[in-house]
Design a protein around this motif. Structure first.
Motif, short mmCIF file in Angstrom:
data_model
loop_
_atom_site.label_atom_id
_atom_site.label_comp_id
_atom_site.label_asym_id
_atom_site.label_seq_id
_atom_site.Cartn_x
_atom_site.Cartn_y
_atom_site.Cartn_z
N GLY A 83 1.09 -1.20 -0.42
CA GLY A 83 0.31 -0.37 0.12
C GLY A 83 1.00 1.29 -0.17
N GLY A 84 0.11 1.95 0.26
CA GLY A 84 0.53 3.55 0.08
C GLY A 84 0.59 4.46 1.29
N ALA A 85 0.94 5.74 1.44
CA ALA A 85 0.49 6.46 2.44
C ALA A 85 1.25 8.06 2.19
N ALA A 86 0.25 9.06 2.34
CA ALA A 86 0.68 10.39 1.89
C ALA A 86 2.12 11.08 3.43
N LEU A 87 2.09 10.38 3.66
CA LEU A 87 3.25 11.01 4.90
C LEU A 87 4.21 10.14 4.48
N ARG A 88 5.59 10.81 4.88
CA ARG A 88 7.71 10.50 4.43
C ARG A 88 6.98 9.68 5.40
N PRO A 89 8.39 8.67 5.44
CA PRO A 89 8.98 7.63 6.42
C PRO A 89 9.22 8.55 8.04
N ASP A 90 10.14 9.27 7.58
CA ASP A 90 10.37 9.63 9.18
C ASP A 90 9.01 11.09 9.24
N GLN A 91 8.21 11.35 8.46
CA GLN A 91 6.76 11.83 9.54
C GLN A 91 5.56 11.14 10.40
#
Length: 217
Positions: free
Chosen positions: A189-197
């Protein structure tokens, strides 16, 4: 169909809505048309966003739900970021080639234009018995996420939720545990947040029960 009309087929081809005959004719046109090849590459980012939206949208949501007023702005921003990333990769490649040609690469770190290093998190919940591993990679638009989960307490529907450091929540993906099966399941899947967020990931049932939490380091 005239060549000018073929140029207009690039969007339909990217979305996979051309019938077999028209798709074959467009692919033949694509081998001789650099303009359509460029447009096809540019539309790839928007197509991935639509695919992620389809995967992340709950079943009860109508597929033709009216989008919010900022959707177009978001897609245009994603496309612009994709183009900037492509230019950076090209510049880094040229710089590296120049260093090799001059013989000055001994012991130097080679710059690459990819995203952030992948983040891998593992956790097991002793109460639920669920084990999970999340691998997240940064993208210009957010994160691509792979989840490997072992859950022997089905049947049930589960989802992976990304919880941001600001407290916001986004559903990354969902799946169905077919039955009492202890084998691992892998979903994407995917998220609009970056990993560090992202502060943590939570595997939850459709009813909201938390099965396992994976906390970012």
């Amino acid at each position: 169909m005239r060549s000018l009309e073929r140029h207009r087929d690039v969007g339909a081809y990217t979305l996979g809505v051309l019938d077999e005959a028209d798709a074959f004719r467009f692919e033949d046109h694509l081998t001789r048309c650099p303009l359509c090849a460029l447009r096809l590459s540019e539309l790839g980012s928007a197509t991935r966003q639509l695919t992620l939206y389809r995967r992340a949208t709950p079943g009860p949501v109508h597929p033709f739900a009216v989008p919010g007023p900022r959707l177009l702005d978001h897609l245009l921003a994603v496309l612009a970021a994709h183009r900037r990333a492509g230019r950076r990769r090209l510049l880094y490649g040229v710089a590296a080639a120049a260093l090799v040609g001059a013989g000055t690469l001994s012991g130097a770190a080679l710059l690459t234009g990819g995203g952030d290093p992948a983040v891998r998190l593992d956790a097991t919940d002793e109460r639920s018995g669920v084990r999970a591993r999340v691998t997240a990679a940064g993208e210009p638009w957010g994160s691509t996420v792979e989840l490997e989960v072992r859950d022997g307490a089905g049947p049930r529907v589960c989802r992976l939720v990304a919880v941001g450091r600001d407290g916001t929540e986004q559903t990354v993906t969902s799946w169905r545990v077919a039955g009492h099966d202890a084998r691992s399941t892998t979903v994407h899947g995917g998220a609009a947040l970056r990993p560090d967020q992202i502060a943590r990931y939570e595997v939850r049932t459709a009813a909201g029960e938390r099965l396992v939490t994976l906390r970012a380091r």
